[in-house]
Every structure is written in C-alpha cells, then in structure tokens.
Enzyme design. Sequence first.
Site, PDB file in Angstrom:
ATOM      1  N   HIS A   1      -6.866  28.895  -3.513  1.00 34.66           N
ATOM      2  CA  HIS A   1      -7.537  27.845  -2.744  1.00 34.66           C
ATOM      3  C   HIS A   1      -6.904  27.607  -1.379  1.00 34.66           C
ATOM      4  CE1 HIS A   1     -10.032  26.758  -6.177  1.00 34.66           C
ATOM      5  NE2 HIS A   1      -8.955  26.808  -6.933  1.00 34.66           N
TER       6      HIS A   1
ATOM      7  N   HIS B   1      -0.942  30.006  -8.832  1.00 35.87           N
ATOM      8  CA  HIS B   1      -2.363  29.863  -9.139  1.00 35.87           C
ATOM      9  C   HIS B   1      -3.134  29.255  -7.973  1.00 35.87           C
ATOM     10  CE1 HIS B   1      -5.874  29.275 -11.748  1.00 35.87           C
ATOM     11  NE2 HIS B   1      -6.024  28.122 -11.120  1.00 35.87           N
TER      12      HIS B   1
ATOM     13  N   LYS C   1     -14.803  35.739  -6.761  1.00 38.10           N
ATOM     14  CA  LYS C   1     -14.563  34.294  -6.851  1.00 38.10           C
ATOM     15  C   LYS C   1     -15.888  33.598  -6.571  1.00 38.10           C
ATOM     16  CE  LYS C   1     -11.992  30.514  -7.107  1.00 38.10           C
ATOM     17  NZ  LYS C   1     -11.239  30.091  -8.300  1.00 38.10           N
TER      18      LYS C   1
END
Length: 327
Positions: A218, A203, A261
């Site tokens: 990220h 994730h 995103k």
Amino acid sequence: LYTAPDSCEGRCQEPYSQEDQCHCHAGCQETRSCCEDYARHCLPEGFSRSQDAIADQELLQLSEQLYEADANKAQPADITLNPQHQVAPGETGDQQDHSPLPLYRHVNEKLFSKPTYASFIQLLDNYQRATGSEEEVTPEELREQDRFLEEVMKTGVMKKLFSFLQHKNRYSSEQEFVADLKEMWFGLYSRGDGQRDSSGFEHVFSGEVKKGKVSGFHNWIRFYLLEKQGLVNYFSHNFDGPWDTYPDVLGLQFSWDGFYKEVGSAFIGCSPEFEFGLYTLCFIARPGRACHLSLGGHSLSIQTYPWTKSTYGNGKKFVATAYVISP
C-alpha cells in the site's frame, strides 16, 4: 494499552459506534451490549481511566494536526500522475490492462534524499515477498530498522503522535514507544507453514505474494520504484481522492511480476512518517475497526487488523495489515 475490539481496556466512555462488537459507554448496561470486562475497567472500582479513551472527535482533530505537520510531503510540482482509465467498482477484478502508460509521469527524486525517505527505502529490499519463506534478519537489517525509527521520531508528525499517546497513558516514555513500534511493525510471525515469514511492515509497505495474488503493498514510493524498474504494471484506478494537493489517495489495480492486485489503495505523495504514523494511530486506537479521520477537511477512513495467532510482550498484537479504505 491496546484498545482491543472485545475489551474496555482504555475505552471507558468511548462513544457508541455500531461498528463495535461490544461497548464501553455508560448506557451499554441498559442495552446489554457492554464488553465482558466493562465492570472491571469502567465502574468506579475499575482501574482504567475514562479519560484515557480515545474519542472519535480526538481522532479527527489529531489527524488534521498530523496532516498539517507533514513537512516532508511532496509538493504539487514534485509528482505528476497519469491515472488514465477509471474502472467501475464491479470491474476491479477483470485483470485487464486499461492504461498503456505508467502511473507516474514524473517524481522529483530529491525527495528520496530526505532522511526519513532514505531510511525507509533501505528497508524495502529486506524481504522475500513469498509467504511461507522464512525471513532471515541480518544485523544490518536490524540497524536499518533502528535508523528508520530514529529518523521518523525526529519529525513533527511522530513527535505529535507520541505526545498524544503519552497523554492517553499508552506510553510513559519515547523509548517505550519506539521499542513497541519496532515490535508491532517489524516483529516476525507466520502467515503460513509455520515459518516466520511476515511482518506488518513487510505486508503493508513492501508487499507480499500469497496464493498467487499480491497481498498488502500500500505504499506509493515502493510502487514508483518498482514501476521505474519495469516490475510493476499499472492497470487502472477505481478511486481518486478529493485532495488537490499531496497527500492524495488512489485506489488502483496493478500487476507485480504477473501477480495481480485487485484493489491496492495508497496514499500518494505523503512522507513515510505520515503514513507510518497514521496507521500506528489507528492500530492503537481502533484495531480491527474502521478508524475515521479528517485530512484537509476531507473525511478518510483507515482499516487495521491485528495479527491474532501470536503475540509479543504481555499479550500485545503485531500489525497484520493497515490500509486506506477506498470507496
């Protein structure tokens, strides 16, 4: 010993913070704001030592030490960014490509031959990004996980982090720490449909797609490699951190194969072990809460959340997410 937000285990005498849902300092009884297990852990007959609590000031000091210890970070000449258009906070959801050129103008790919970078990059193709699709973990992928953990534990960043957590009675040995890292980050759980389709590492660092949107994702290395392949399209940024060297922080908007995103905050130019270490620190010290740090004299906050629907070991929590809070 995870400092769960609704427990005083490992938190006795932790300073008051209005962000906490319950408290463990001496005055909490007067204000009737103590966690339910305050007496069991923090009164004289309790078994949780007050010196094991991780104070706010200790987080600030340790994060500066980890920042200084990041010997594998990019140097200023290693990365040239082209941030282009900056959007206002209310414009991050407009899904408009305001930046015709890629975000990365130049990256010195010799960085990627460093052992922690190389072992990190090997992990990125181990995942199906769509939630709801069962992840199959091969023996080779398990070896890649072990190799990454072995390499990061050789670094000053992770040695310093382990030393701190051992001093705080979180782990008795490096072997125990590494085994827990493997579970909290790589252990599989279900984000949907009962399939073991996700992990904290997938994730946060690799990225997922859920309900037509990019979830997680990220990491700057992952972004650069996909942008180079033409699979990521950089749209804009909403935040550029105050650092004039690396690591820096960017809040950005992008499309991944057509999936959007809205705000994807990321460290830019840090080593894999630095990002992995900071997120681990905050997940252990302040799960579910803002974790306030200091890097190079500048304030920074990281948000982590534990996965609450399944556990491993003796009730320990997997990493659900971890990211830099960009204003």
